[in-house]
Scaffold this active site. Structure first.
Site, short mmCIF file in Angstrom:
data_model
loop_
_atom_site.label_atom_id
_atom_site.label_comp_id
_atom_site.label_asym_id
_atom_site.label_seq_id
_atom_site.Cartn_x
_atom_site.Cartn_y
_atom_site.Cartn_z
CG HIS A 30 -1.63 1.28 1.44
ND1 HIS A 30 -2.82 1.60 0.82
CD2 HIS A 30 -1.30 2.35 2.20
CE1 HIS A 30 -3.18 2.81 1.19
NE2 HIS A 30 -2.28 3.29 2.04
CD GLU A 31 2.00 3.56 3.69
OE1 GLU A 31 2.27 4.64 3.14
OE2 GLU A 31 1.00 3.40 4.40
CG HIS A 34 0.40 6.28 -0.63
ND1 HIS A 34 -0.72 6.99 -0.99
CD2 HIS A 34 0.06 5.58 0.50
CE1 HIS A 34 -1.70 6.74 -0.14
NE2 HIS A 34 -1.25 5.89 0.77
CD GLU A 84 -4.48 6.65 2.19
OE1 GLU A 84 -4.22 5.44 2.39
OE2 GLU A 84 -3.62 7.54 2.28
#
Length: 166
Positions: A30-31, A34, A84
């Site tokens: 997930h990070e 980004h 997100e």
């Protein structure tokens, strides 16, 4: 947490809740999502736009607190929540491509909801969508199918490599 430099910080408190390699990979994916989507640069641009909108609106309304609140609710938070969701999708695809079951990403979202508490109000007042909404998005046919295809390809590739080493 992803920093503007692209570096990723993992709080050790997460490791008390996410103990398997797959769970940690889901959080890191997930990070990394980004970073891949360049969300830090996008957020900086949106922040600048939001500031100009606030300056313009203040010409008509002499209530700085109200203008800031409306700007945040209508411009900043929806953009942040979209980022997100995008990072969730990219992270799940990375997870699957690395050979982890993409359903782990859904389980991590559900676990985050239990840890942090979920509410419908969070969908509107937070920088992050509720964990329920995020898990529901990841389970959508198109999104999950794309991840499962990567997972299958990864599994086949691993099996081919293992048989070539024998």
């Amino acid at each position: 947490m992803c920093l503007p430099s692209g570096k990723i910080i993992v709080y050790t408190g997460f490791l008390h809740h996410f103990k398997t390699d797959a769970e940690v990979a889901a959080v890191l994916g997930h990070e990394v999502g980004h970073v891949i989507a360049r969300h830090t640069a996008e957020a900086a641009s949106k922040s600048l736009l939001s500031m100009f909108v606030r300056i313009g609106v203040r010409q008509f309304f002499d209530n700085p607190s109200l203008v800031k609140c409306v700007s945040k609710l209508l411009l900043e938070l929806p953009c942040s929540r979209r980022m997100e969701i995008e990072a969730d999708r990219i992270g799940m695809l990375l997870l699957a491509a690395a050979g982890f079951d993409p359903y782990i990403a859904v389980e991590v979202e559900e676990k985050l909801g239990k840890i942090g508490g979920d509410s419908e109000l969070q969908n509107y007042l937070s920088t992050h969508p509720s964990s329920k909404k995020r898990a529901k998005y990841l389970l959508k046919d198109k999104v999950m199918e794309e991840a499962l295809e990567l997972y299958r390809e990864s599994s086949v590739s691993k099996a081919e490599k293992a048989s070539s080493w024998s």
